[in-house]
Design a protein around this motif. Structure first.
Motif, PDB file in Angstrom:
ATOM      1  N   ASP A   1      -4.796   9.515   1.560  1.00 22.23           N
ATOM      2  CA  ASP A   1      -5.265   8.433   0.692  1.00 22.23           C
ATOM      3  C   ASP A   1      -4.323   7.231   0.768  1.00 22.23           C
ATOM      4  O   ASP A   1      -4.772   6.089   0.849  1.00 22.23           O
TER       5      ASP A   1
ATOM      6  N   LYS B   1      -4.810   5.428   4.081  1.00 18.73           N
ATOM      7  CA  LYS B   1      -6.061   4.656   4.039  1.00 18.73           C
ATOM      8  C   LYS B   1      -5.890   3.382   3.212  1.00 18.73           C
ATOM      9  O   LYS B   1      -6.327   2.299   3.628  1.00 18.73           O
ATOM     10  N   LYS B   2      -5.258   3.500   2.042  1.00 19.28           N
ATOM     11  CA  LYS B   2      -5.044   2.327   1.181  1.00 19.28           C
ATOM     12  C   LYS B   2      -4.178   1.272   1.858  1.00 19.28           C
ATOM     13  O   LYS B   2      -4.313   0.082   1.579  1.00 19.28           O
ATOM     14  N   GLU B   3      -3.283   1.711   2.739  1.00 20.15           N
ATOM     15  CA  GLU B   3      -2.421   0.775   3.460  1.00 20.15           C
ATOM     16  C   GLU B   3      -3.119   0.170   4.686  1.00 20.15           C
ATOM     17  O   GLU B   3      -2.550  -0.655   5.384  1.00 20.15           O
TER      18      GLU B   3
ATOM     19  N   TYR C   1       2.446   5.072  -5.349  1.00 18.33           N
ATOM     20  CA  TYR C   1       1.797   6.254  -4.791  1.00 18.33           C
ATOM     21  C   TYR C   1       2.166   7.535  -5.531  1.00 18.33           C
ATOM     22  O   TYR C   1       1.325   8.414  -5.693  1.00 18.33           O
TER      23      TYR C   1
END
Length: 135
Positions: free
Chosen positions: A24, A27-29, A131
């Protein structure tokens, strides 16, 4: 794929949950996963790597070898469980929290974050906290 390897008397409690958390964050980065290998080891094991590959004769909690190509995250993250335990005590935090911080720290390096200057460290710490809060 995220792989976990153990060179110390240690095992993660919930590998699947950790893997989903790491994926996750990647993906967010704005990146995609290739292969990340976590190697959990002792101070002695990591110290040898630190001397051999980085010419640093010091103990450290993490060494990451980044093989990222473009937006595909790849690399090896070596984590000294001894250092994580000691740092958790020194910083007055739970072992699990310190372990999460170090684990995501390596991934953030692969995403291009640095921590050599005070400004870079500030950004890195903020990302770690962000995070960790989502775990």
């Amino acid at each position: 794929m995220v792989n976990y390897n153990y060179e110390a008397d240690f095992n993660l409690v919930d590998e699947d949950k950790l893997t989903n958390w790491i994926l996750d964050a990647i993906k967010k980065e704005g990146y995609k996963i290739g292969d990340i290998n976590y190697i959990f080891c002792t101070d002695e094991y990591l110290h040898k790597l630190n001397v051999e590959f980085l010419n640093h004769d010091t103990l450290t909690d993490i060494i990451s070898f980044d093989y990222t190509v473009g937006k595909i995250i790849q690399g090896d993250i070596y984590i000294s469980i001894d250092r994580v335990r000691d740092n958790a005590i020194d910083y007055g935090v739970a072992f699990k929290d310190e372990l999460l911080r170090v684990m995501i720290h390596g991934v953030l390096h692969f995403c291009g974050y640095k921590d050599k200057t005070p400004d870079e460290s500030k950004v890195m710490r903020a990302k770690e906290e962000y995070y960790m809060a989502s775990y």
